[in-house]
Design an enzyme around this catalytic site. Sequence first.
Site, mmCIF file in Angstrom:
data_model
loop_
_atom_site.group_PDB
_atom_site.id
_atom_site.type_symbol
_atom_site.label_atom_id
_atom_site.label_comp_id
_atom_site.label_asym_id
_atom_site.label_seq_id
_atom_site.Cartn_x
_atom_site.Cartn_y
_atom_site.Cartn_z
ATOM 1 N N HIS A 80 3.766 -2.283 3.062
ATOM 2 C CA HIS A 80 3.743 -0.939 2.494
ATOM 3 C C HIS A 80 5.041 -0.677 1.740
ATOM 4 O O HIS A 80 6.111 -1.092 2.171
ATOM 5 C CB HIS A 80 3.573 0.117 3.590
ATOM 6 C CG HIS A 80 2.299 -0.028 4.369
ATOM 7 N ND1 HIS A 80 2.150 -0.965 5.370
ATOM 8 C CD2 HIS A 80 1.114 0.630 4.274
ATOM 9 C CE1 HIS A 80 0.929 -0.881 5.871
ATOM 10 N NE2 HIS A 80 0.277 0.076 5.231
ATOM 11 N N HIS A 99 -4.869 9.488 0.767
ATOM 12 C CA HIS A 99 -4.841 8.599 1.931
ATOM 13 C C HIS A 99 -5.549 9.199 3.155
ATOM 14 O O HIS A 99 -5.033 9.187 4.267
ATOM 15 C CB HIS A 99 -3.386 8.260 2.297
ATOM 16 C CG HIS A 99 -3.246 6.987 3.106
ATOM 17 N ND1 HIS A 99 -3.409 6.955 4.480
ATOM 18 C CD2 HIS A 99 -2.965 5.726 2.724
ATOM 19 C CE1 HIS A 99 -3.218 5.714 4.913
ATOM 20 N NE2 HIS A 99 -2.951 4.950 3.866
ATOM 21 N N HIS A 156 -6.123 3.221 -3.823
ATOM 22 C CA HIS A 156 -5.965 3.452 -2.379
ATOM 23 C C HIS A 156 -6.255 4.913 -2.040
ATOM 24 O O HIS A 156 -5.699 5.443 -1.080
ATOM 25 C CB HIS A 156 -4.552 3.066 -1.950
ATOM 26 C CG HIS A 156 -4.397 2.798 -0.474
ATOM 27 N ND1 HIS A 156 -5.307 2.060 0.257
ATOM 28 C CD2 HIS A 156 -3.431 3.173 0.408
ATOM 29 C CE1 HIS A 156 -4.903 1.980 1.505
ATOM 30 N NE2 HIS A 156 -3.771 2.661 1.630
ATOM 31 N N ASP A 159 0.813 -1.217 0.000
ATOM 32 C CA ASP A 159 0.000 0.000 0.000
ATOM 33 C C ASP A 159 0.848 1.270 0.000
ATOM 34 O O ASP A 159 2.026 1.255 0.373
ATOM 35 C CB ASP A 159 -0.890 0.040 1.249
ATOM 36 C CG ASP A 159 -2.047 -0.930 1.175
ATOM 37 O OD1 ASP A 159 -2.093 -1.744 0.228
ATOM 38 O OD2 ASP A 159 -2.906 -0.888 2.078
#
Length: 279
Positions: free
Chosen positions: A244, A154, A150, A99
């Site tokens: 990540h 964020h 995503h 991510d």
Amino acid sequence: MQKDHLPTRRRALLAGAVSLGAAGVAAAFVPGTGERTAPAPPPAAGARPARRPLRPSEYRLRPLTGYGPPRTPHGRTPVRREPLLRVPEHGRTMVLSFDDGPDPRYTPHILDTLARYEVRAMFFVCGEMAAGHRDLVARMADEGHVVGNHTWTHPLLTRLRRARIRSEMERTSDIVEKICGERPAWFRAPYGAWNHAVFRLGAELGMESLAWTVDTLDWTEPGTRTIVERVADGAAPGVVVLSHDAGGDRSQTVRALRTYLPGLLDSGYHLTVPRRQYV
């Protein structure tokens, strides 16, 4: 490994366009000679093309339910009440996901390791990061990885109004489409925070919601060994691993992947990506 051997969405789209354009051509050029040669005769009636055995690496590169680029899912995307936490179990199969990227400091190293072991993964990219590093997003798609949505910046979506949530999702889908040639089919909410509006808007934009089964908590920088142990302890059929590739110092994530990925493969796990219509 040669990237030309990998089945990717972008190459599938390009190959389709080339084949359509070449349908009316009666002869083909022999590469490097400039000479024309007659097209190969079609196989005899009832004859089946010879099959060659798949290499082990090719099996790793197959999606969970078949070989080749993902197909367009049938019907509407369901509006869920909770995200998918794992994928259908097809033998000892797992999914790796990353991510927040792409980040030029860490994403290339992760891609290099995946390429070394001929493994496909899922990258849930933030739109603002994708816009700034289009070459890395293009490389993800070129090498057969799934590029998911995503959001753009964020944010914690559950604290936003519906219009802002849509903007975060839609802008990211737009930039991914510009880079990769098609819109993302998968969505992951930042912080794992979903609500009804998030599920509904994601479905309206044609995206399935995927969470995770094993959280490496690599963003806390617990140490390379700890990340490796968390993946090894959580390994099981159908598991989705969360890591990540941006959002901070991800050097531990890079080093951990180099250790646990060959370990999973040696243990008989197949690391690949899911197909929407079978989820």
